[in-house]
Each structure stands twice: as C-alpha cells, then as structure tokens.
Scaffold this active site. Structure first.
Site, PDB file in Angstrom:
ATOM      1  N   GLU A 149       0.806  -1.232   0.000  1.00 17.66           N
ATOM      2  CA  GLU A 149       0.000   0.000   0.000  1.00 17.66           C
ATOM      3  C   GLU A 149       0.839   1.282   0.000  1.00 17.66           C
ATOM      4  O   GLU A 149       0.805   2.071   0.941  1.00 17.66           O
ATOM      5  CB  GLU A 149      -0.980  -0.005   1.172  1.00 17.66           C
ATOM      6  CG  GLU A 149      -2.069  -1.038   1.019  1.00 17.66           C
ATOM      7  CD  GLU A 149      -3.200  -0.890   2.016  1.00 17.66           C
ATOM      8  OE1 GLU A 149      -2.997  -0.258   3.060  1.00 17.66           O
ATOM      9  OE2 GLU A 149      -4.281  -1.414   1.747  1.00 17.66           O
ATOM     10  N   GLU A 302      -6.713  -8.395  -0.718  1.00 14.38           N
ATOM     11  CA  GLU A 302      -7.131  -8.348   0.682  1.00 14.38           C
ATOM     12  C   GLU A 302      -8.610  -8.016   0.776  1.00 14.38           C
ATOM     13  O   GLU A 302      -9.121  -7.179   0.035  1.00 14.38           O
ATOM     14  CB  GLU A 302      -6.398  -7.229   1.444  1.00 14.38           C
ATOM     15  CG  GLU A 302      -4.955  -7.477   1.735  1.00 14.38           C
ATOM     16  CD  GLU A 302      -4.351  -6.324   2.550  1.00 14.38           C
ATOM     17  OE1 GLU A 302      -5.096  -5.657   3.301  1.00 14.38           O
ATOM     18  OE2 GLU A 302      -3.148  -6.089   2.403  1.00 14.38           O
TER      19      GLU A 302
HETATM   20  C1  GLA Z   1      -4.401  -2.851   4.607  1.00 13.43           C
HETATM   21  C2  GLA Z   1      -3.019  -3.454   4.717  1.00 13.43           C
HETATM   22  C3  GLA Z   1      -2.958  -4.654   5.606  1.00 13.43           C
HETATM   23  C4  GLA Z   1      -3.837  -4.499   6.812  1.00 13.43           C
HETATM   24  C5  GLA Z   1      -5.253  -4.190   6.370  1.00 13.43           C
HETATM   25  C6  GLA Z   1      -6.205  -4.085   7.523  1.00 13.43           C
HETATM   26  O1  GLA Z   1      -5.106  -3.196   3.503  1.00 13.43           O
HETATM   27  O2  GLA Z   1      -2.454  -3.756   3.477  1.00 13.43           O
HETATM   28  O3  GLA Z   1      -1.614  -4.854   5.970  1.00 13.43           O
HETATM   29  O4  GLA Z   1      -3.354  -3.479   7.601  1.00 13.43           O
HETATM   30  O5  GLA Z   1      -5.249  -2.968   5.702  1.00 13.43           O
HETATM   31  O6  GLA Z   1      -7.524  -3.849   7.088  1.00 13.43           O
END
Ligand code: GLA
Ligand code: ZN
Length: 670
Positions: A149, A302
């Site tokens: 991210e 995710e």
């Molecule tokens: C993000 C991050 C993860 C985690 C999630 C939690 O998407 O990439 O490492 O912190 O949020 O929702």
C-alpha cells in the site's frame, strides 16, 4: 497474466514471524481444510530478515516456504519493504518522511519512508535482490508482492530537490514554468529553479499555488513508481517469468493508479467497503481495478473475512456476506480471492481485525467455516473462468489529473467531488446491469457504443480529438457540468466554456451558478420522449448554457435563468453528444441512462429482479460465464433466459433459479 494455468487463487496475508513453528504446522492443516492455495508473506518482517546493516537471516523464511511447498501451497512472496527496521530509521533519519506541515516523522508507523530517499531505495532493492536470488527456484514461489500500500506524500529536502529536477525535465526553461503555472499571478514569478518550493501548510493552506500542487501530485506518483521500480527491476532480472504485484489500498486519490499500473504485472487491490457502501460502489472500484490494465483480470489481494478494526464501528460481516463479496469480485474480473489475514495477531493495532483463523485458534468458528466453504467451491470451479474477459459496450472515463485539479480548485463549490459524480453515473448503469469499463480519457474508445465522461473539467492534449473521433464515428457521449474548463496545467481555456469541447457539444456555457447545500433547481423536460418524466430536481452547480448547434432537451425551472437550457444534445458526425449542465437527481440519471442504453441497444446479460447483480465474463475460446449476485436480504427468484450449467452443482438449470439471501452463483452458458 499468470505464467501457468492456475485455479482461482485463494488465501491471504500470513505473519509466521508472529507465531511459533508448532503453530505453523497447525496452520498448514487449517489452510488445507480451507482449500487455501496461496499465502502472502512476509509483508512486515524486514528486521527479521535483516537484523543489522550487514546481517541477513533467511533461515526462518526457508523453513516456512519449504513447509508451504510440502503442503502444496504457493507463496505470494512479499519483499517486506513497507516498514523499514527501527535500526535503519535511527541510523538514517533522513529516510523518514516530512509531512505537509513540515514535521519530520518519527519511526513507528509503516509506509513511513520518503519515496525519494536514496538510502531507503538502496536497502529495499538490496533485500528484494537477496530474496529473488535465494528463492528464484523455490517451488512455492508463484507471485512477487513488492512493499505494501504505497502512498506516502513527503515534503523533505530530498523531495524538494527531486521536484525541482522533475519540473526542469518537464518544462525545460524557467520561463516555461512561469507560463505553465501562470506565476505572474500574485507576483509568484520565478527567476531560478532553486526558488521552487513544495506545497506546505506553513502558509495556512497548501493550495495557494494550485498548478504547483497539481504537479506535486504527479511528481509523488512518479516518485513512488520509481521507488517501486528499484525493487521491480532487481527482481525481474533474476526471475523474469514470475509476475509482480503490489497491493493498491482501495480507490485512493493520492496516486495515479492508471500510471502506476503500467509498471505492475498484475493489479492487486484491497477491498474494505464500509457497511454503508452501496454494492454499486464496490462494483465500480472492481471495474476500475480491471480498467487499470485495460481489462486484464486482477487479484483481490485483501478483504476481511469478518470485521475490521480501523472503521469507527466495525460491524461483523453477516453469514454469507464475505462469500457474496468474493463472488462479486470475481464477477468483475478478479482471479484471486484473498484475505487480510489468515491468522489474527495477539497484539498491535490490528489485534481485533478479522482473520480466517481467529484468536480461538481452531476451525470451529462461523468465519472459518464460511471461508472453508468458499475455498471448497473455488477448488471445484478450478481454472475454468480464470483469465476470462468482459465485452462491455459502455465505458466511463476516469482520470486522476482531473480528480486532483477539480478538487484543488478554489470555487465554484466546495461540494464538487469527482468520485461522487463518477459513482452516480456508474450507479445508473449498474442498476440496469449494464457492464461498464472504466477507461482513461486517452483510451481507445472504438469498442464502445456509449461513453460517459462526468465532470471532465480538465481536457488534456489529444483528449478532445479522442472524444470527437468517438462521437463522429457513431458513438454516444455523455458529459456533465463544469467540463472542458482547463488544460493539463489547470489553466483555463479561453474563448468560452466548454473550451475544446465546445464544437463537440455544440454549446457555449457562459457562467455557472453554485447552489447552496439545501438549494435546488429543477430540470423541466421539453421533449419527454419515451423515457423521461416532466421534471426532475437538480442542484450543486447550474451551467448557464447557450445551445449553438445543439438542441435543448430541458430547461431550468427556477431562478433568473429559468427557461434556459440545462440539457442538450448535439449531432456530431454520426454520433450524439449529450451535455447535462447540472447535477441531476437519481431519478433523472436512471431514466436518462435507460433511454440512451435502449436507443443504442446496450443490454444487460439477463433481466433480473431488483438487487440481483448479473455480469458475464468471456473466455478466449468463446465460453461464457454468468455471475449472479443477490444483494437482497431475502431469497430471490431469477427467471433464467436460457439453459445454464451451475458450476457449483454441475447441473443444468433453466427456468426459475432461487438465490438465497446474499447468495451468489456462477453459471456456464450452454
Ligand atoms: C491494509 C493493509 C494490511 C492491513 C489491512 C487491515 O489493507 O495492506 O496490511 O493493515 O489494511 O484492514
Ligand atoms: Zn522526501
């Protein structure tokens, strides 16, 4: 996309460094029970991999990767570079970012590095290279995952210097910079490169120079890409056949993802809808991710299997909800369904974030059972629809430069929000189950019959020609208020709005009125035709339009401009260009879009009852897969238009098909 023909990838982020090796073994058992075939790791383990500047330790990673391979599970191997070690921040404090208030950050977050820091880049690339050398032939290695991210904005001296170079590269002379940024305004004229300052809140607001702020957004995207590329290049040289991804944190404003995606082999994104998000907003974000690489399937890297920790109120996903969201992702082009996270941490800010394996530590939980059910279904489907594509006849133009510039603008209304406008128009298509591609303003539009470009404030070079060619060739274009105003540097195109789009829309917009939040006007329809009612509400902004070659279809119902046009259509070559000069209510958009789709014979894959989403993906060999997603909280009957094979039961179905509440199905067209 992938180098082998793989089934749908199913798994998620896993943090073995937080657990004992005994637990790893138990996790393998649980992963297999849940049909997990891909594990992302190690995302945040840099210190364990490099405890000090000259020491690297890979033993523990060797062991967990071997264990995965032994259990037939693949690794999405992360480079672990999203959070640098504490020793590194301490020894090289310049790598910590400086925020827009001018404060140097301290160690203790993640993605807490300056994207232009040469030291960070050197260490990150070195670690990526070591991982690639060590695991290039490892049987578990399937995909690379760089950092996590990205998105840090930094305003440090290194960035300021890099920005000056960026500006010089782009504009060559200081005179050109003065011209492009219109710096004679407020005596901002520059006489030397060193006088260029980065946006700063030290002057109470970082948007005094909108043209500079816009270029700073572009510069940060370029800096982030070049930071990422340091790792990418090293890995590619060693493992040229292994695809590389990095996860995009949802639909973020601060990085131009169209630009970034050019450098990513497979797009991956993190879907965390809020409980109040409409299903269409989730669908739009998926379609945007698919659009980033012109329709290529992507990875849902995710989602939470149950709840989050970081929303103000972290609602549980109801039984069936994560399954529904998983199928919705695949219905829009995902070839992977993954979670954050596989096993929940016991400490840290995310200890109450949902996980496939909860703190209870076993499989006898509601959430594990639901995840295992999804896994079993996906392993049954196998690779049948992997890499299949869409055949959309409608597209929506989306553009980060436009987003940045229209929201940097001081006036005409602080309530003009680009994504909100895109979302409204998208929803009108979504409610009709019309497949929409999200495209760039300079994308090839020839495959579409309808292109919508809401709030196209900025018209970059070539975009007017692209739209002209689309419409003159027979396409229908829809645009809306406050369009065609500025060039790529946010400088107004003089001679009458909508500037370079004036001939295409056949109108001159002389002024616009920004309405107060509670204020409304109305659109009085002059030619109702089959689809439109007599009158609709509108608000936010009212363009005052003089139709030139265009025909007026509706007029304002109130104010001193009552009776003047707010909706026009222009015949341009073989096509039509509609201009909606205000922000209409939902009813208008839904009637209007329905009319345009009907006229252009743009149809959904199947007619379904309200709340049932239907999409279709096409394999290269012509097979088609129809996805049905029931967003209703009650069971809903769908009348199938023909025979299908239900891919989950392997039976041929026809006539009425009942979807349970939040149910989903994948049907193969026969
Ligand atoms: C993000 C991050 C993860 C985690 C999630 C939690 O998407 O990439 O490492 O912190 O949020 O929702
Ligand atoms: Zn910096």
């Amino acid at each position: 996309m992938m180098n082998k023909k793989f089934p749908i990838l199913y798994g998620g982020d896993y943090n073995p460094d937080q657990w004992s090796e005994e637990i790893w073994k138990e996790d393998m058992r649980l992963f297999k029970l849940a049909h997990i075939n891909l594990v992302t790791l190690p995302v945040f383990s840099w210190t364990m991999l490099q405890p000090s500047e000259d020491l690297y330790e890979f033993g523990w990673l060797d062991r967990i990767l071997d264990l995965l391979a032994k259990n037939g599970i693949y690794a999405c191997l992360a480079t672990s570079t999203a959070a640098q070690p504490a020793w590194m921040s301490k020894k090289y404090p310049d790598m910590l970012p400086v925020d827009v208030d001018g404060r140097r950050r301290v160690h203790g977050k993640r993605v807490n590095f300056c994207p232009n820091s040469p030291v960070y880049r050197k260490f990150a690339a070195r670690l990526a290279g070591k991982l690639a050398e060590r695991y290039k032939n490892h049987p578990a290695l399937l995909i690379w995952h760089i950092a996590n991210e990205y998105g840090t904005y930094c305003y440090c001296d290194t960035c300021a210097k890099a920005f000056r170079n960026w500006v010089e590269e782009h504009y060559k002379t200081i005179e050109e910079v003065n011209r492009r940024w219109n710096l004679s305004f407020w005596n901002h004229t520059l006489t030397d490169w060193e006088e260029i300052v980065v946006p700063s809140e030290l002057n109470d607001d970082n948007k005094w120079y909108q043209e500079i702020a816009l270029d700073y957004d572009r510069f940060i995207t370029d800096s982030t890409i070049s930071c990422y590329m340091e790792e990418y290049r090293v890995i590619k040289a060693i493992t040229p056949d292994i695809p590389i991804t990095t996860n995009i944190s949802g639909l973020i404003k601060h990085l131009d993802q169209f630009k970034f995606a050019k450098y990513i082999d497979i797009v991956g994104w993190d879907n965390y809808p809020s409980p109040t998000d409409d299903p269409s907003t989730v669908a739009l974000k998926h379609d945007l991710m698919r659009g980033l690489k012109a329709g290529a399937p992507y990875l849902l890297v995710e989602q939470t299997p149950s709840q989050q920790n970081w929303q103000p109120y972290n609602k549980l996903k109801k039984p069936g909800e994560v399954r529904k969201l998983s199928y919705q992702a695949m219905a829009h082009g995902a070839d992977a369904v993954m979670y954050f996270q596989l096993r929940g941490s016991i400490g840290g800010v995310e200890k109450f974030h949902g996980a496939v394996i909860s703190h209870a530590g076993h499989e006898n939980t509601r959430v594990f059972q639901e995840c295992a059910r999804i896994g079993a279904e996906l392993s049954k489907i196998g690779s049948r629809f992997v890499d299949s594509r869409f055949r959309s006849k409608a597209a929506i133009i989306f553009d980060w430069d436009n987003w940045w510039s229209v929201e940097l603008s001081s006036g005409p209304s602080k309530d003009i929000k680009y994504f909100e406008q895109i979302n409204k128009y998208y929803k009108a298509f979504y409610d009709l189950n019309i497949s929409v591609d999200i495209v760039r303003p300079d994308s090839d539009l020839s495959q579409y019959k309808i292109v919508t470009a809401p709030l196209l404030y900025m018209v970059k070079p070539g975009v007017d020609q692209n739209l002209n060619a689309f419409v003159s060739g027979g396409g229908t274009l829809i645009s809306s208020f406050f369009s065609g105003i500025v060039d790529e540097n946010d400088l107004v195109t003089t001679g009458g709005y909508p500037g370079k789009l004036r001939e295409l829309f056949g109108i001159w917009v002389e002024e616009w009125d920004a309405l107060l939040p509670e204020e409304k006007n109305s659109m009085v329809i002059s030619e109702k035709g089959k689809y439109l009612a007599d009158r609709y509400d509108c608000g936010l902004l009212c363009d005052l339009i003089h139709p030139e070659t265009a025909k007026s279809l509706a007029c304002y119902g109130a104010d001193f401009y009552q009776g003047t046009s707010c909706l026009t259509v222009n015949q341009y070559g073989k096509g039509l260009a509609y201009y909606i000069g205000t922000d209409p209510d939902k009813a208008f958009l839904s009637d209007f879009v329905k009319g345009v789709c009907t006229e252009k014979c743009v149809t959904p894959p199947m007619i379904t009852p309200g709340g049932v989403e239907v999409t279709r993906r096409y394999a290269q060999d012509g097979r088609a897969f129809t996805f049905l997603i029931n967003h209703n909280m009650e069971k809903t009957d769908v009348c199938l238009d023909k025979d299908y094979r239900d891919m989950l039961t392997d039976s041929v179905i026809s006539g009425y098909f009942t979807l349970p509440q939040m149910g989903a199905a994948v049907l193969e067209n026969l």
